[in-house]
Scaffold this motif. Sequence first.
Motif, PDB file in Angstrom:
ATOM      1  N   CYS A 198       0.910  -1.294  -0.026  1.00 59.78           N
ATOM      2  CA  CYS A 198      -0.052   0.069   0.045  1.00 59.78           C
ATOM      3  C   CYS A 198       0.935   1.257   0.026  1.00 59.78           C
ATOM      4  N   PRO A 199       0.655   2.028  -0.981  1.00 54.98           N
ATOM      5  CA  PRO A 199       1.449   3.411  -1.169  1.00 54.98           C
ATOM      6  C   PRO A 199       1.517   4.331   0.197  1.00 54.98           C
ATOM      7  N   ASP A 200       2.196   4.943   0.646  1.00 50.75           N
ATOM      8  CA  ASP A 200       2.233   5.697   1.886  1.00 50.75           C
ATOM      9  C   ASP A 200       1.435   6.803   1.216  1.00 50.75           C
ATOM     10  N   TYR A 201       1.083   7.848   2.515  1.00 50.67           N
ATOM     11  CA  TYR A 201      -0.030   8.684   2.339  1.00 50.67           C
ATOM     12  C   TYR A 201       0.404  10.130   1.272  1.00 50.67           C
ATOM     13  N   THR A 202       1.719  10.230   1.452  1.00 49.26           N
ATOM     14  CA  THR A 202       2.597  11.223   0.567  1.00 49.26           C
ATOM     15  C   THR A 202       2.268  10.852  -0.816  1.00 49.26           C
ATOM     16  N   SER A 203       2.700   9.550  -1.370  1.00 51.96           N
ATOM     17  CA  SER A 203       2.405   9.191  -2.671  1.00 51.96           C
ATOM     18  C   SER A 203       1.058   9.175  -2.893  1.00 51.96           C
ATOM     19  N   MET A 204       0.067   8.794  -2.168  1.00 53.88           N
ATOM     20  CA  MET A 204      -1.404   8.724  -2.321  1.00 53.88           C
ATOM     21  C   MET A 204      -1.646  10.270  -2.868  1.00 53.88           C
ATOM     22  N   MET A 205      -1.275  11.200  -1.953  1.00 51.00           N
ATOM     23  CA  MET A 205      -1.518  12.763  -2.327  1.00 51.00           C
ATOM     24  C   MET A 205      -1.243  13.036  -3.773  1.00 51.00           C
ATOM     25  N   ALA A 206       0.128  12.583  -4.219  1.00 48.58           N
ATOM     26  CA  ALA A 206       0.664  13.000  -5.788  1.00 48.58           C
ATOM     27  C   ALA A 206      -0.259  12.204  -6.387  1.00 48.58           C
ATOM     28  N   ILE A 207      -0.285  11.029  -6.341  1.00 50.73           N
ATOM     29  CA  ILE A 207      -1.253  10.202  -7.364  1.00 50.73           C
ATOM     30  C   ILE A 207      -2.745  10.711  -7.367  1.00 50.73           C
ATOM     31  N   PHE A 208      -3.442  11.053  -6.448  1.00 56.54           N
ATOM     32  CA  PHE A 208      -4.732  11.663  -6.616  1.00 56.54           C
ATOM     33  C   PHE A 208      -4.915  12.964  -7.014  1.00 56.54           C
ATOM     34  N   LYS A 209      -3.667  13.636  -6.828  1.00 56.68           N
ATOM     35  CA  LYS A 209      -3.697  14.858  -7.448  1.00 56.68           C
ATOM     36  C   LYS A 209      -3.563  14.865  -9.189  1.00 56.68           C
ATOM     37  N   TYR A 210      -2.656  13.847  -9.401  1.00 55.49           N
ATOM     38  CA  TYR A 210      -2.727  13.830 -10.806  1.00 55.49           C
ATOM     39  C   TYR A 210      -4.020  13.254 -11.782  1.00 55.49           C
ATOM     40  N   TRP A 211      -4.724  12.250 -10.618  1.00 52.95           N
ATOM     41  CA  TRP A 211      -5.913  11.567 -11.320  1.00 52.95           C
ATOM     42  C   TRP A 211      -7.066  12.703 -11.211  1.00 52.95           C
ATOM     43  N   TYR A 212      -6.920  13.527 -10.391  1.00 60.01           N
ATOM     44  CA  TYR A 212      -7.971  14.460  -9.894  1.00 60.01           C
ATOM     45  C   TYR A 212      -7.892  15.669 -11.331  1.00 60.01           C
ATOM     46  N   GLU A 213      -6.720  15.879 -11.743  1.00 58.30           N
ATOM     47  CA  GLU A 213      -6.758  16.817 -13.076  1.00 58.30           C
ATOM     48  C   GLU A 213      -7.231  16.140 -14.486  1.00 58.30           C
ATOM     49  N   THR A 214      -7.689  14.679 -14.259  1.00 65.82           N
ATOM     50  CA  THR A 214      -8.300  14.009 -15.476  1.00 65.82           C
ATOM     51  C   THR A 214      -9.559  13.629 -15.361  1.00 65.82           C
ATOM     52  N   TYR A 215      -9.864  13.097 -13.897  1.00 66.99           N
ATOM     53  CA  TYR A 215     -11.198  12.587 -13.628  1.00 66.99           C
ATOM     54  C   TYR A 215     -11.938  13.102 -12.509  1.00 66.99           C
ATOM     55  N   GLN A 216     -11.343  14.291 -11.989  1.00 68.70           N
ATOM     56  CA  GLN A 216     -11.979  14.999 -10.900  1.00 68.70           C
ATOM     57  C   GLN A 216     -12.376  14.158 -10.009  1.00 68.70           C
ATOM     58  N   VAL A 217     -11.533  13.233  -9.387  1.00 70.13           N
ATOM     59  CA  VAL A 217     -11.919  12.110  -8.375  1.00 70.13           C
ATOM     60  C   VAL A 217     -11.293  12.533  -7.240  1.00 70.13           C
ATOM     61  N   ALA A 218     -12.193  12.089  -6.157  1.00 68.67           N
ATOM     62  CA  ALA A 218     -11.747  12.377  -4.812  1.00 68.67           C
ATOM     63  C   ALA A 218     -11.908  11.197  -3.686  1.00 68.67           C
ATOM     64  N   PRO A 219     -10.913  10.877  -2.940  1.00 71.44           N
ATOM     65  CA  PRO A 219     -10.973   9.984  -1.905  1.00 71.44           C
ATOM     66  C   PRO A 219     -12.445   9.998  -1.107  1.00 71.44           C
ATOM     67  N   ALA A 220     -12.981   8.787  -1.086  1.00 74.42           N
ATOM     68  CA  ALA A 220     -14.371   8.864  -0.611  1.00 74.42           C
ATOM     69  C   ALA A 220     -14.779   7.910   0.749  1.00 74.42           C
ATOM     70  N   VAL A 221     -14.190   6.804   0.778  1.00 74.24           N
ATOM     71  CA  VAL A 221     -14.543   5.829   1.871  1.00 74.24           C
ATOM     72  C   VAL A 221     -13.155   5.401   2.203  1.00 74.24           C
ATOM     73  N   TYR A 232     -14.496   8.738  -5.567  1.00 72.91           N
ATOM     74  CA  TYR A 232     -15.623   8.932  -6.348  1.00 72.91           C
ATOM     75  C   TYR A 232     -14.911  10.031  -7.681  1.00 72.91           C
ATOM     76  N   ALA A 233     -15.433   9.576  -8.850  1.00 72.06           N
ATOM     77  CA  ALA A 233     -15.127  10.278 -10.113  1.00 72.06           C
ATOM     78  C   ALA A 233     -15.944  10.848 -10.506  1.00 72.06           C
ATOM     79  N   GLU A 234     -16.087  12.353 -10.714  1.00 75.51           N
ATOM     80  CA  GLU A 234     -17.065  13.124 -11.150  1.00 75.51           C
ATOM     81  C   GLU A 234     -16.916  13.053 -12.714  1.00 75.51           C
ATOM     82  N   LYS A 235     -15.766  12.741 -13.443  1.00 70.92           N
ATOM     83  CA  LYS A 235     -15.598  12.431 -14.719  1.00 70.92           C
ATOM     84  C   LYS A 235     -14.952  11.050 -15.051  1.00 70.92           C
TER      85      LYS A 235
END
Length: 263
Positions: free
Chosen positions: A180-203, A212-215
């Motif tokens: 499991c990636p550490d939380y700093t890696s998760m932050m970087a990855i989810f920032k990258y994914w947000y730029e394309t899919y507008q995704v947010a950690p949810a559960v 949850y990905a809006e796109k």
Amino acid sequence: MNDLTKEMIQLLDCPCEVFEPMKKDRPIMEAYLAARDEGKRNGFVPVLLVAEENLLENLRWAIQEDEEQPPALEKIRAWRKEQLALPLEDGKEVLDARVEEVLEWVEDEDEEDYWERVTAVDTSPNRPLPKYNPKEDCFSGYWDWGCDRKKTCEIILAKIPVRNPWEIFCWIPMGGWNECPDYTSMMAIFKYWYETYQVAPAVFTSDVLEAYAEKPAQGWTQTAKLAKEQYSFCCDIVDQGVATVDALAALLHQKKIWYFWWD
């Protein structure tokens, strides 16, 4: 509300709503979606957390090494402020580096072509796209699997006071164990994914993360790319789940809810 839930709310240090175990999760989903809309207006991002001991220990451990005692609120706030100020790595580069790590993990597999077979995706133009079923696009991490998923666990809906969804990991520093990636890696990855899919950690649970990905991904090319990235992020959803990245891509097409689980 049990004592564990109360302590988690204290550590979260933000407005929270508690949902007692229930047989149907519609009120939870409706509350989450309403909170998403409210958060866009009022500057917060909602998340759902399962009230469980292992997740509580993870929250304690990230902030101080002695997870037996809850850290002081002042220490929690100072730690979060410090983490938010740190520069983030490039999320795409983090995922690419994880591909190299995954290649090392699978070297011990009996099949020499394991990597090629598992990651191959058919993106031919004549392949029919999977039909999207909204009823199947739902959260699953907050169900109580110990009672055969007949009811949900006790759930906390927390309104995390951040503008950017990836900053949630400064409030819920999940990861850093096994693959499991550490939380700093998760932050970087989810920032990258947000730029394309507008995704947010949810559960969040101790070993499950849903987003949850809006796109959501559209078409085979984009969906296949996302499926390969998700495999490098969380191998278990393929290796101990759907068996191939191609099968994962079929599940991800147009899907708003992403599921990750680490053994």
